[in-house]
Design an enzyme around this catalytic site. Structure first.
Site, PDB file in Angstrom:
ATOM      1  N   CYS A  24       0.239   3.729   2.842  1.00 14.40           N
ATOM      2  CA  CYS A  24       0.722   3.120   4.095  1.00 14.40           C
ATOM      3  C   CYS A  24       2.220   3.382   4.255  1.00 14.40           C
ATOM      4  O   CYS A  24       2.701   3.669   5.356  1.00 14.40           O
ATOM      5  CB  CYS A  24       0.465   1.619   4.102  1.00 14.40           C
ATOM      6  SG  CYS A  24      -1.270   1.147   4.004  1.00 14.40           S
ATOM      7  N   CYS A  38       0.833  -1.210   0.000  1.00 10.88           N
ATOM      8  CA  CYS A  38       0.000   0.000   0.000  1.00 10.88           C
ATOM      9  C   CYS A  38       0.869   1.262   0.000  1.00 10.88           C
ATOM     10  O   CYS A  38       1.596   1.504   0.955  1.00 10.88           O
ATOM     11  CB  CYS A  38      -0.909  -0.065   1.239  1.00 10.88           C
ATOM     12  SG  CYS A  38      -1.649   1.485   1.721  1.00 10.88           S
TER      13      CYS A  38
END
Length: 103
Positions: A32, A29
């Protein structure tokens, strides 16, 4: 305090006491990865907050329990109860403000 990497087995213990910022994330991600250094800074600077990370790919049970559909999702726990939530990348200032509401 060091950031704690939790699992389905340890998540409730890690978030059960005090003010905790739980980061639901995954290695693939992009946002993230962007928020990871922000959480590191927060962990260094805000002593009364524990930061816990949970990899949703490896711990789907806990992610499902809290209805995490998008990542990163950040849940704020106070003594084991969810008191706030934000989804997506957040700058450090926004996270400090979020946590200050629950001290």
């Amino acid at each position: 305090m060091a950031i704690v990497n939790a699992s389905d087995q340890t998540f409730n213990t890690e978030t059960g006491e005090g003010l905790v910022l739980a980061d639901f994330w995954a290695p693939w991600c992009g946002p993230c990865k962007m928020i990871a250094p922000v959480l590191e800074e927060l962990d260094q600077e805000v002593e009364e907050v524990k930061v816990v990370k949970l990899d949703v790919d490896e711990n789907q049970e806990t992610a499902g329990k809290y209805g995490v559909m998008s990542i990163p999702t950040l849940l704020v726990f106070k003594d084991g109860q969810v008191v706030d939530q934000v989804v997506g990348f957040q700058p450090k200032e926004a996270l400090v403000e979020l946590l200050n509401k629950h001290k």
